[in-house]
Enzyme design. Structure first.
Site, PDB file in Angstrom:
ATOM      1  N   THR A 100       0.859  -1.175   0.000  1.00 39.15           N
ATOM      2  CA  THR A 100       0.000   0.000   0.000  1.00 39.15           C
ATOM      3  C   THR A 100       0.895   1.223   0.000  1.00 39.15           C
ATOM      4  O   THR A 100       1.959   1.210   0.634  1.00 39.15           O
ATOM      5  CB  THR A 100      -0.924   0.031   1.234  1.00 39.15           C
ATOM      6  OG1 THR A 100      -1.437   1.343   1.422  1.00 39.15           O
ATOM      7  CG2 THR A 100      -0.178  -0.355   2.499  1.00 39.15           C
TER       8      THR A 100
ATOM      9  N   CYS B 169      -2.050   4.919  -5.391  1.00 40.94           N
ATOM     10  CA  CYS B 169      -2.756   4.061  -4.450  1.00 40.94           C
ATOM     11  C   CYS B 169      -2.795   2.700  -5.116  1.00 40.94           C
ATOM     12  O   CYS B 169      -3.050   2.605  -6.329  1.00 40.94           O
ATOM     13  CB  CYS B 169      -4.160   4.574  -4.173  1.00 40.94           C
ATOM     14  SG  CYS B 169      -5.166   3.427  -3.233  1.00 40.94           S
TER      15      CYS B 169
END
Length: 238
Positions: free
Chosen positions: A83, A196
Site C-alpha cells: 500500500t 494508491c
C-alpha cells in the site's frame, strides 16, 4: 529464488493484484510452471483504517513492524508494504527488521526519472496526497509532485475507500478521474502516478491523457527483480 514477504490486506483487493502480478512476472521470466516464493501477512484493514483516522501512526507502525518481523522470521528475504499510504511509516518498519524493505516511493521515482518525467500528478488517498511524506521523498530525488485541488482530492479519496477497496469499479468515477488528469495536464503535469495500489483497478496507465506510472506494477516488478537475482530461466521444454 529468494522469498518475498508481503504485508497485505490494505486492501485485500490490491493485495490480490500483487499476488497475481508477481507470480505472472516470475512465470514470464523463468518459464514453465515457475511461480514466486511468497509469504504474506494479511492484516485486518478495518483496524488499520481506524488507526489512520485517529492519526495513530505510531500504532500503525507497530502493527506493521510486527508483521514484518514475523515474515522475516518465517524466511522472507525482503519486505513489501502493499500500500502507498502506509509507507508513511515505512522507515519505522524498516528499522525493526534486518532484511531490505522495498520502498514503493523510491521505486516509482526511479521509473519516473528513467522516463524523463519531472512533474508527476499524484492520485492517491488523502493521507498520501496531503501528509507530505510522499512528495518530500520524491523531491529529494528531483521530482516536483503535483496533487489535485481540495475538492478533487476528496473525490479521489472517496473513490478509493468507498468503492475500490470494496470491490466496486464505477464508470462515472473513472470519468471523474480522467477529467482531473486532463485539468492537471493544463497546469503542467507531465505524467500521472497511480499512487494508491487500488487505482490500477479503475485506471489503465496506458490509456491516460498523460504517461501513467502504476505504483503497484512498479513495486511488484522491483520485488521480482530482487527475488530472481542470479536465477537462470528454466528450460522452455518443460
Amino acid at each position: 529464488m529468494q522469498a518475498i514477504g508481503l504485508i497485505g490486506g490494505m486492501s485485500f483487493e490490491s493485495s490480490a493484484v500483487y499476488y497475481r502480478r508477481i507470480n505472472e512476472m516470475v512465470r514470464s521470466k523463468l518459464g514453465g510452471l515457475a511461480s514466486a516464493e511468497l509469504l504474506m501477512h494479511s492484516v485486518n484493514f478495518a483496524e488499520i483504517v481506524a488507526l489512520q483516522k485517529a492519526g495513530d501512526w505510531n500504532g500503525a507502525a507497530h502493527r506493521l513492524a510486527k508483521a514484518a518481523k514475523g515474515l522475516e522470521a518465517a524466511g522472507a528475504s525482503c519486505i513489501l508494504i502493499c500500500t502507498n499510504t502506509m509507507h508513511l511509516v515505512a522507515d519505522a518498519v524498516a528499522r525493526e527488521i534486518s532484511i531490505p524493505l522495498v520502498h514503493i516511493v523510491d521505486e516509482t521515482a526511479t521509473a519516473l526519472k528513467a522516463a524523463g518525467r519531472r512533474r508527476p500528478l499524484l492520485l492517491a488517498t488523502r493521507y498520501t496526497m496531503e501528509h507530505g511524506f510522499y512528495a518530500e521523498r520524491m523531491k529529494q530525488q528531483g521530482l516536483d509532485v503535483m496533487v489535485p485541488d481540495e475538492g478533487d482530492r476528496t473525490i479521489v479519496h472517496n473513490v478509493i475507500f468507498d468503492e475500490l477497496c470494496a470491490g466496486k469499479v464505477l464508470d462515472h468515477s473513472r470519468a471523474a478521474l480522467m477529467s482531473m488528469i486532463e485539468k492537471e495536464k493544463t497546469k503542467g503535469a507531465d505524467s500521472v502516478i497511480l499512487g494508491c495500489t487500488e487505482i490500477c483497478l479503475i485506471l489503465d496507465p496506458k490509456k491516460l491523457p498523460l504517461p501513467g506510472f502504476d505504483s503497484t506494477e512498479i513495486h511488484a516488478e522491483a520485488a521480482v527483480s530482487f527475488s530472481l537475482r542470479k536465477v537462470a530461466p528454466a528450460s522452455r521444454a518443460a
